[in-house]
Design a protein around this motif. Structure first.
Motif, mmCIF file in Angstrom:
data_model
loop_
_atom_site.group_PDB
_atom_site.id
_atom_site.type_symbol
_atom_site.label_atom_id
_atom_site.label_comp_id
_atom_site.label_asym_id
_atom_site.label_seq_id
_atom_site.Cartn_x
_atom_site.Cartn_y
_atom_site.Cartn_z
ATOM 1 N N ARG A 31 0.841 -1.204 0.000
ATOM 2 C CA ARG A 31 0.000 0.000 0.000
ATOM 3 C C ARG A 31 0.875 1.252 0.000
ATOM 4 N N THR A 32 1.906 1.249 0.839
ATOM 5 C CA THR A 32 2.824 2.388 0.907
ATOM 6 C C THR A 32 3.533 2.582 -0.431
ATOM 7 N N ASN A 35 1.086 3.773 -3.256
ATOM 8 C CA ASN A 35 0.609 5.144 -3.060
ATOM 9 C C ASN A 35 1.734 6.172 -3.020
ATOM 10 N N ARG A 37 4.505 8.810 -4.094
ATOM 11 C CA ARG A 37 4.590 9.825 -5.149
ATOM 12 C C ARG A 37 5.856 9.604 -5.971
ATOM 13 N N THR A 124 1.443 8.667 -8.864
ATOM 14 C CA THR A 124 1.836 7.604 -7.931
ATOM 15 C C THR A 124 2.298 6.363 -8.684
ATOM 16 N N ASN A 126 1.009 3.507 -8.310
ATOM 17 C CA ASN A 126 -0.231 2.870 -8.740
ATOM 18 C C ASN A 126 -0.687 3.420 -10.096
#
Length: 158
Positions: A31-32, A35, A37, A124, A126
């Motif tokens: 997740r880190t 997400n 940048r 990001t 992602n």
């Protein structure tokens, strides 16, 4: 007070193994990472299978057939701030087509093909994965590593 100092010392001794292990398989770590940048993108390529040329000279490829994007993060994840995103090929079963790995593991065969893009807008990891078609099945003719890298490269424009 002494117990807190011992606990802190124990944590500091364990930390380098975690930081340099670069094992980001847990949900919180992923997740880190996803997400995070992205502040810079670099377009890389390498030969898909072996190299051509005489053994006495630096080998040159006839064509660089495997492409990927190295993203640099604003904040490091597991002590790493550069990650290679590239499309795999012909995977079956549970193996993913699109992978992200610590850029320190890139072989010397990878060559930066274009000038880097510095991102002033908020993008990001992602976003790069989605642009590269993480949810799409690999297809040699319509959705391969070159298509994915070009899509991510275009996504890097602000």
């Amino acid at each position: 007070m002494f117990a807190k100092e011992v606990l802190l010392l124990c944590c500091l001794l364990v930390l380098p193994a975690v930081v340099f292990g670069v094992d980001c398989r847990t949900r919180p770590c992923l997740r880190t990472l996803f997400n995070s940048r992205v502040t810079r993108a670099d377009y890389y390529s390498r030969q898909l299978l072996g190299s051509f040329g005489s053994s006495g000279k630096r080998k040159r490829s006839l064509s660089r057939l495997h492409h990927g994007i190295v993203v640099t993060l604003a904040n490091s994840v597991l002590g790493q701030d550069r990650w290679l995103i590239h499309r795999g090929s012909w995977s079956t079963g549970t193996n993913p087509d699109t992978v992200i790995t610590d850029a320190d593991y890139m072989s010397s065969e990878w060559v930066r093909d274009r000038r880097p893009k510095y991102l002033s807008c908020f993008k990001t990891v992602n976003g790069f994965l989605r642009a590269g078609g993480i949810a799409d099945n690999y297809n040699l003719f319509t959705h391969n590593c070159i298509h994915a890298a070009r899509a991510m490269w275009n996504f890097a424009s602000c």
